[in-house]
Design a protein around this motif. Structure first.
Motif, PDB file in Angstrom:
ATOM      1  N   GLN A 119       3.491 122.932 -28.783  1.00  0.00           N
ATOM      2  CA  GLN A 119       4.369 123.121 -27.384  1.00  0.00           C
ATOM      3  C   GLN A 119       3.650 121.481 -26.476  1.00  0.00           C
ATOM      4  O   GLN A 119       2.757 122.162 -25.370  1.00  0.00           O
ATOM      5  N   ARG A 120       3.467 120.431 -27.363  1.00  0.00           N
ATOM      6  CA  ARG A 120       1.852 119.805 -27.038  1.00  0.00           C
ATOM      7  C   ARG A 120       3.037 118.767 -25.254  1.00  0.00           C
ATOM      8  O   ARG A 120       1.485 117.772 -24.908  1.00  0.00           O
ATOM      9  N   TYR A 121       3.915 119.062 -25.341  1.00  0.00           N
ATOM     10  CA  TYR A 121       4.646 117.726 -24.616  1.00  0.00           C
ATOM     11  C   TYR A 121       4.924 118.292 -23.661  1.00  0.00           C
ATOM     12  O   TYR A 121       5.852 120.024 -23.760  1.00  0.00           O
ATOM     13  N   ALA A 122       5.612 117.915 -22.494  1.00  0.00           N
ATOM     14  CA  ALA A 122       6.375 118.387 -21.471  1.00  0.00           C
ATOM     15  C   ALA A 122       7.148 116.965 -20.010  1.00  0.00           C
ATOM     16  O   ALA A 122       6.362 116.608 -20.761  1.00  0.00           O
TER      17      ALA A 122
ATOM     18  N   SER B 210       9.851 113.296 -40.385  1.00  0.00           N
ATOM     19  CA  SER B 210       9.498 112.388 -39.746  1.00  0.00           C
ATOM     20  C   SER B 210       9.726 112.516 -38.110  1.00  0.00           C
ATOM     21  O   SER B 210       8.848 111.810 -37.729  1.00  0.00           O
ATOM     22  N   ASP B 211       9.863 113.835 -38.409  1.00  0.00           N
ATOM     23  CA  ASP B 211       9.670 114.245 -36.977  1.00  0.00           C
ATOM     24  C   ASP B 211       8.033 114.601 -36.626  1.00  0.00           C
ATOM     25  O   ASP B 211       7.553 114.384 -35.612  1.00  0.00           O
ATOM     26  N   ILE B 212       7.961 115.201 -37.556  1.00  0.00           N
ATOM     27  CA  ILE B 212       6.214 115.531 -38.002  1.00  0.00           C
ATOM     28  C   ILE B 212       5.044 114.203 -37.150  1.00  0.00           C
ATOM     29  O   ILE B 212       4.044 114.559 -36.221  1.00  0.00           O
ATOM     30  N   LYS B 213       5.552 113.604 -38.325  1.00  0.00           N
ATOM     31  CA  LYS B 213       4.897 111.915 -38.312  1.00  0.00           C
ATOM     32  C   LYS B 213       5.327 111.440 -36.672  1.00  0.00           C
ATOM     33  O   LYS B 213       4.060 111.479 -36.119  1.00  0.00           O
ATOM     34  N   LEU B 214       5.980 110.942 -36.013  1.00  0.00           N
ATOM     35  CA  LEU B 214       6.515 110.728 -34.962  1.00  0.00           C
ATOM     36  C   LEU B 214       5.825 111.262 -34.129  1.00  0.00           C
ATOM     37  O   LEU B 214       5.276 110.780 -32.807  1.00  0.00           O
ATOM     38  N   GLY B 215       5.766 112.753 -33.917  1.00  0.00           N
ATOM     39  CA  GLY B 215       4.870 113.793 -33.251  1.00  0.00           C
ATOM     40  C   GLY B 215       3.530 113.409 -33.074  1.00  0.00           C
ATOM     41  O   GLY B 215       2.808 112.851 -31.465  1.00  0.00           O
ATOM     42  N   ARG B 216       3.177 112.796 -34.237  1.00  0.00           N
ATOM     43  CA  ARG B 216       1.822 112.539 -34.772  1.00  0.00           C
ATOM     44  C   ARG B 216       1.588 111.593 -33.486  1.00  0.00           C
ATOM     45  O   ARG B 216       0.524 111.147 -32.578  1.00  0.00           O
ATOM     46  N   PHE B 217       2.277 111.005 -33.542  1.00  0.00           N
ATOM     47  CA  PHE B 217       2.099 109.307 -32.736  1.00  0.00           C
ATOM     48  C   PHE B 217       2.349 109.373 -31.429  1.00  0.00           C
ATOM     49  O   PHE B 217       1.669 108.869 -30.265  1.00  0.00           O
ATOM     50  N   LEU B 218       3.377 110.282 -31.203  1.00  0.00           N
ATOM     51  CA  LEU B 218       3.522 110.324 -29.720  1.00  0.00           C
ATOM     52  C   LEU B 218       2.187 111.393 -29.122  1.00  0.00           C
ATOM     53  O   LEU B 218       2.175 110.569 -27.388  1.00  0.00           O
ATOM     54  N   SER B 219       1.211 112.035 -29.981  1.00  0.00           N
ATOM     55  CA  SER B 219      -0.156 112.302 -29.476  1.00  0.00           C
ATOM     56  C   SER B 219      -0.837 111.887 -29.128  1.00  0.00           C
ATOM     57  O   SER B 219      -1.645 111.935 -28.274  1.00  0.00           O
ATOM     58  N   LEU B 220      -1.185 110.816 -30.306  1.00  0.00           N
ATOM     59  CA  LEU B 220      -1.573 109.741 -30.163  1.00  0.00           C
ATOM     60  C   LEU B 220      -1.592 108.123 -28.636  1.00  0.00           C
ATOM     61  O   LEU B 220      -1.944 108.435 -28.291  1.00  0.00           O
ATOM     62  N   VAL B 221      -0.304 108.092 -28.471  1.00  0.00           N
ATOM     63  CA  VAL B 221      -0.117 107.211 -27.736  1.00  0.00           C
ATOM     64  C   VAL B 221      -0.044 108.316 -25.850  1.00  0.00           C
ATOM     65  O   VAL B 221      -1.046 107.118 -24.907  1.00  0.00           O
ATOM     66  N   LEU B 222       0.667 109.832 -26.142  1.00  0.00           N
ATOM     67  CA  LEU B 222      -0.141 110.553 -25.276  1.00  0.00           C
ATOM     68  C   LEU B 222      -1.029 111.003 -24.349  1.00  0.00           C
ATOM     69  O   LEU B 222      -1.196 110.908 -23.911  1.00  0.00           O
ATOM     70  N   ARG B 223      -1.654 110.816 -25.603  1.00  0.00           N
ATOM     71  CA  ARG B 223      -2.978 111.741 -25.083  1.00  0.00           C
ATOM     72  C   ARG B 223      -4.125 110.431 -25.082  1.00  0.00           C
ATOM     73  O   ARG B 223      -5.956 111.408 -24.708  1.00  0.00           O
TER      74      ARG B 223
ATOM     75  N   THR C  55      16.490 111.989 -30.219  1.00  0.00           N
ATOM     76  CA  THR C  55      14.404 112.568 -31.246  1.00  0.00           C
ATOM     77  C   THR C  55      13.858 113.317 -30.264  1.00  0.00           C
ATOM     78  O   THR C  55      13.052 114.014 -30.422  1.00  0.00           O
ATOM     79  N   LEU C  56      13.191 112.222 -29.203  1.00  0.00           N
ATOM     80  CA  LEU C  56      12.495 112.605 -28.407  1.00  0.00           C
ATOM     81  C   LEU C  56      12.445 114.195 -28.200  1.00  0.00           C
ATOM     82  O   LEU C  56      11.134 114.851 -27.834  1.00  0.00           O
ATOM     83  N   GLU C  57      13.250 114.053 -27.822  1.00  0.00           N
ATOM     84  CA  GLU C  57      13.872 115.918 -26.861  1.00  0.00           C
ATOM     85  C   GLU C  57      13.435 116.763 -27.476  1.00  0.00           C
ATOM     86  O   GLU C  57      12.704 118.268 -27.917  1.00  0.00           O
ATOM     87  N   ARG C  58      13.671 116.578 -29.034  1.00  0.00           N
ATOM     88  CA  ARG C  58      14.318 117.931 -30.187  1.00  0.00           C
ATOM     89  C   ARG C  58      12.474 117.642 -30.627  1.00  0.00           C
ATOM     90  O   ARG C  58      11.815 119.021 -31.087  1.00  0.00           O
ATOM     91  N   ILE C  59      11.864 116.506 -30.589  1.00  0.00           N
ATOM     92  CA  ILE C  59      10.621 117.100 -30.989  1.00  0.00           C
ATOM     93  C   ILE C  59      10.161 117.539 -29.928  1.00  0.00           C
ATOM     94  O   ILE C  59       8.790 118.396 -30.288  1.00  0.00           O
ATOM     95  N   VAL C  60       9.854 117.206 -28.660  1.00  0.00           N
ATOM     96  CA  VAL C  60       8.870 117.993 -27.178  1.00  0.00           C
ATOM     97  C   VAL C  60       9.646 119.154 -27.321  1.00  0.00           C
ATOM     98  O   VAL C  60       8.758 120.781 -27.312  1.00  0.00           O
TER      99      VAL C  60
END
Length: 188
Positions: free
Chosen positions: A66-69, A6-19, A55-60
């Motif tokens: 290390q895609r996010y900061a 679930s974190d991987i899937k959510l991380g992919r969505f965050l990547s889409l949104v933030l990039r 959850t967001l802090e854990r994904i980062v």
């Protein structure tokens, strides 16, 4: 630590949104690529995904690339590199190591050897400091090919290099003349 599915899937969505598509979560990025964390959490939740600050802090923290900061007080977040949007993530030009590596898939090898490595829809070409990372990048698209690049020669010729917060080396393009013809590793 291994990320949950679930974190991987959510991380992919965050990547889409933030990039690429901040509007997918109903948010905007500033000129430096930063998003307001509260707006991001609310926007992601409105898409039906379950997320909170923990959850967001854990994904980062646990993202293997290390895609996010976060900024210092964790009120803003951004992707470290890989944007298709025009943002300035405040990169500093640095001299590169002697060699850098580019990972791709065998189906792209002939075109790359003819035309060089282009940034395509991204702001920069992404290069790795080691073969293993480049091979992992190539595997995402099929059987990997890794090309060794004479980054030192490129820098001597006036090409500017940057290194993102997560260690990815960036430049505008790589011409075939900088490929090391004795080192193209592939098909494994």
């Amino acid at each position: 630590m291994t990320q949950s599915k679930s974190d991987i899937k959510l991380g992919r969505f965050l990547s889409l949104v933030l990039r690429h598509e901040p509007q997918a979560a109903g948010i905007s990025l500033d000129e430096r690529g930063w998003a307001d964390v509260r707006a991001l959490l609310s926007g992601v939740a409105h898409t039906g995904r379950s997320i909170d600050m923990e959850t967001l802090e854990r994904i980062v923290r646990e993202n293997n690339k290390q895609r996010y900061a976060f900024n210092e007080d964790h009120t803003k977040i951004r992707a470290n590199q890989g944007h298709s949007l025009q943002v300035d993530v405040e990169l500093t030009a640095l001299p590169p190591p002697r060699y850098l590596f580019h990972g791709t898939a065998t189906q792209f090898q002939a075109k790359i050897q003819r035309e060089g490595i282009q940034k395509m829809s991204r702001q920069y070409v992404h290069l790795s400091k080691d073969i293993e990372t480049a091979a992992a990048v190539g595997r995402r698209h099929g059987a990997p090919v890794v090309i060794r690049i004479d980054a030192e020669a490129m820098a001597r010729d006036g090409i500017t290099f940057y290194r993102s917060e997560n260690g990815v080396w960036l430049c505008d393009a790589v011409l075939p003349k900088y490929f090391d013809p004795k080192f193209i590793w592939g098909g494994i």
